[in-house]
Motif scaffolding. Structure first.
Motif, short mmCIF file in Angstrom:
data_model
loop_
_atom_site.label_atom_id
_atom_site.label_comp_id
_atom_site.label_asym_id
_atom_site.label_seq_id
_atom_site.Cartn_x
_atom_site.Cartn_y
_atom_site.Cartn_z
N ARG A 4 0.79 -1.19 0.12
CA ARG A 4 -0.07 -0.09 -0.01
C ARG A 4 0.96 1.27 0.18
N PHE A 5 0.56 2.27 -0.87
CA PHE A 5 1.59 3.24 -1.15
C PHE A 5 0.59 4.50 -1.50
N PHE A 6 1.38 5.90 -1.41
CA PHE A 6 0.66 7.15 -1.80
C PHE A 6 1.40 7.39 -3.05
N HIS A 7 0.81 7.77 -4.15
CA HIS A 7 1.41 8.42 -5.21
C HIS A 7 1.04 9.89 -5.37
N THR A 8 2.23 10.51 -5.27
CA THR A 8 2.20 12.24 -5.54
C THR A 8 3.30 12.63 -6.41
N SER A 9 3.18 13.65 -6.83
CA SER A 9 4.04 14.32 -7.66
C SER A 9 4.10 15.62 -7.90
N ASP A 10 4.99 16.76 -8.53
CA ASP A 10 4.92 17.78 -8.84
C ASP A 10 4.60 18.67 -7.71
N TRP A 11 5.29 18.74 -6.79
CA TRP A 11 4.98 19.72 -5.39
C TRP A 11 5.43 20.73 -5.84
N HIS A 12 6.55 21.21 -6.62
CA HIS A 12 7.09 22.40 -6.89
C HIS A 12 7.40 23.22 -5.78
N LEU A 13 7.79 22.71 -4.92
CA LEU A 13 8.33 23.43 -3.67
C LEU A 13 9.09 24.59 -4.01
N GLY A 14 8.77 25.86 -3.50
CA GLY A 14 9.55 27.12 -3.58
C GLY A 14 9.07 28.10 -4.96
N GLN A 15 7.76 27.71 -5.33
CA GLN A 15 7.10 28.30 -6.40
C GLN A 15 7.07 29.69 -6.20
N PHE A 16 7.18 30.72 -6.83
CA PHE A 16 6.54 31.94 -6.78
C PHE A 16 5.60 32.13 -7.85
N PHE A 17 4.37 32.59 -7.43
CA PHE A 17 3.20 32.66 -8.44
C PHE A 17 2.86 33.92 -8.70
N TYR A 18 3.26 34.62 -9.88
CA TYR A 18 3.41 35.99 -10.20
C TYR A 18 3.96 36.90 -8.85
N ASN A 19 5.20 36.66 -8.69
CA ASN A 19 6.00 37.04 -7.61
C ASN A 19 5.51 36.98 -6.06
N HIS A 20 4.42 36.15 -5.96
CA HIS A 20 4.03 35.80 -4.59
C HIS A 20 4.66 34.46 -4.10
N SER A 21 4.86 34.25 -3.13
CA SER A 21 5.25 33.09 -2.41
C SER A 21 4.28 31.86 -2.07
N ARG A 22 4.68 30.71 -2.80
CA ARG A 22 3.39 29.72 -2.15
C ARG A 22 3.79 29.02 -0.99
N GLN A 23 4.79 29.32 -0.42
CA GLN A 23 5.17 28.79 0.85
C GLN A 23 4.08 28.38 2.00
N PHE A 24 3.21 29.16 2.22
CA PHE A 24 2.11 28.94 3.03
C PHE A 24 1.15 27.74 2.48
N GLU A 25 0.92 27.86 1.11
CA GLU A 25 0.17 26.88 0.50
C GLU A 25 0.66 25.37 0.56
N HIS A 26 1.98 25.46 0.47
CA HIS A 26 3.00 24.18 0.37
C HIS A 26 2.78 23.62 1.98
N GLU A 27 2.99 24.32 2.75
CA GLU A 27 3.06 24.08 4.44
C GLU A 27 1.53 23.55 4.75
N GLN A 28 0.41 24.14 4.23
CA GLN A 28 -0.97 23.58 4.41
C GLN A 28 -0.89 22.05 3.79
N PHE A 29 -0.45 22.02 2.67
CA PHE A 29 -0.52 20.57 1.83
C PHE A 29 0.12 19.47 2.64
N LEU A 30 1.67 19.92 3.06
CA LEU A 30 2.27 19.12 3.95
C LEU A 30 1.76 18.54 5.18
N ALA A 31 1.29 19.45 5.72
CA ALA A 31 0.62 19.30 7.21
C ALA A 31 -0.70 18.32 6.94
N TRP A 32 -1.14 18.47 5.81
CA TRP A 32 -2.44 17.59 5.54
C TRP A 32 -2.12 16.31 5.08
#
Length: 417
Positions: A4-32
């Motif tokens: 039994r395993f989890f399949h994930t991909s394309d985290w793109h940690l460190g992405q900036f979205f139109y010069n806005h950091s996605r760090q908070f969104e990635h933090e929420q995903f990783l906590a989930w």
């Protein structure tokens, strides 16, 4: 034995979205994701490439990954985390931290290595997956993003990329068959663009000129599951067991309606029919909403004013807005400020404005669009080429994209020095 395993991909940690950091969104995903791991206790977590958004990620992005691996190991010490490099990653960089990864029961495969005899090191690409009793229950065939320089020139079967990719799959699957027993599953993890896959505008082309996507005929019937990365939309490719998990957050406005998810896969290789598979999609909550507003100016203003109100104090938590307005007259100088004023206060980030200019419709029923989005090298080259009055030439574009790849590879090598 069931795996039994989890399949994930394309985290793109460190992405900036139109010069806005996605760090908070990635933090929420990783906590989930940590909560899912704690509850489900899978044997393995697969990350099928594009772990980071750039080949030289910021320290904050690297810290996010390594802190997640430490936390995951604390709550599920038996779980293996297996990662491959995508086209956004530096394969050499993510392999450099192997001693650290071992402490967290994690492994990364970044590049194709050669043996002392000059052939592909297949053993390094075959990774055993263990159960809680340290018994091998599956083998993972790991194929990071395949750069031509790494896979061509081994022998007469690898004179070009297409032949080399087919040869590598054949050799790796053959080696896996020799290793597996009847009660062990075979899982292939790859970062590639497969024929029939649905793309979005945030995916960097990984085949020169998008000349040819790969065929699922590369995968032998002995493979129980193919865990793909690169395309951001969760989707099957031809068969139930060949899947893209998709990205955990929307990486462009074209991905607003994607149902971002992690795929939980259970395989019992001793079963002989489709009952050996069990798939469950785990929907990922969206921590920051995206809104695409389209229409004539009066429609756009009405839609902006109708958006939900209520201030969000932290700017990194505010929702993104993209406006595409249709007009037959030149824009007013203060139009952006008018848009900002129409938005409910303190809740949104207006990150993109584009115009569908309709004035030419009166003459020839054609329309031209002006976008404030930064152009890619491919788009910029195409614009200059068209401006010079040259006709479309696929061979020239292919040569240009080949040069871009060489420059990216050269920059990556410089970072590794």
């Amino acid at each position: 034995m069931t795996v039994r395993f989890f399949h994930t991909s394309d985290w793109h940690l460190g992405q900036f979205f139109y010069n806005h950091s996605r760090q908070f969104e990635h933090e929420q995903f990783l906590a989930w994701l940590l909560l899912q791991i704690k509850e489900k206790q899978p044997h393995a977590l697969f990350i099928a490439g594009d772990i980071f958004d750039v080949i030289n990620p910021a320290s904050a992005a690297q810290k996010q990954l390594y802190q997640f691996l430490a936390d995951a190991h604390d709550i599920a010490p038996h779980m293996q985390t297996l990662m491959i490099a995508g086209n956004h990653d530096s394969g050499y960089r993510i392999e450099q931290v192997e001693p650290l990864l071992e402490k967290y029961n994690a492994k990364t495969v970044g590049v194709i290595h050669k043996n002392t005899d000059g052939q592909v090191d297949l053993e390094r690409l075959l990774v055993p997956i263990y159960d809680e009793n340290k018994k091998i229950i599956a083998w993972c065939l790991t194929l990071p993003f395949l750069r031509p320089a790494e896979i061509t020139g081994f022998n007469e079967q690898t004179t070009n990329s297409k032949n080399a990719i087919a040869y590598l799959h054949q050799q790796l699957i053959s080696a896996a068959k020799n290793k597996k027993s009847d009660d062990q599953a075979l899982i292939l993890m790859s970062h590639a663009h497969m024929q029939g896959g649905e793309t979005s505008d945030s995916e960097r082309p990984i085949i020169i000129g998008n000349e040819e996507a790969l065929s699922t005929t590369l995968f032998d019937d002995v493979i129980d599951y193919v865990a793909l990365g690169h395309l951001h939309k969760p989707q099957k490719v031809g068969q139930e067991h060949i899947r893209y998990s998709g990205s955990p957050i929307p990486l462009s406005f074209s991905e607003i309606n994607y149902k971002h998810q992690v795929i939980e896969v259970t395989i019992d290789p001793t079963e002989i029919d489709d009952s050996r598979f069990k798939f469950e999609t785990l929907p990922i909550p969206r921590s920051v909403q995206l809104h695409k507003i389209k229409g004539e100016l009066n429609e756009v203003f009405a839609k902006l004013k109708a958006l939900s109100s209520g201030e969000i104090d932290n700017i990194d938590h505010r929702e993104y807005v993209d406006i595409e307005y249709h007009t037959d007259v030149p824009p007013q100088p203060n139009l952006r400020q008018q848009f900002e004023d129409a938005l409910p206060k303190g809740r949104y980030r207006l990150v993109r404005i584009s115009r569908q200019y309709l004035a030419s419709e009166k003459n020839d029923d054609s329309a031209a669009q002006m976008s404030l989005e930064p152009p890619t090298p491919e788009k910029l080259f195409q614009q200059i080429w068209d401006k010079q009055g040259y006709s479309n030439d696929d061979a020239v574009l292919k040569d240009f994209l080949s040069l871009v790849q060489e420059v990216e590879k050269s920059l990556e090598n410089e970072h590794e020095v």
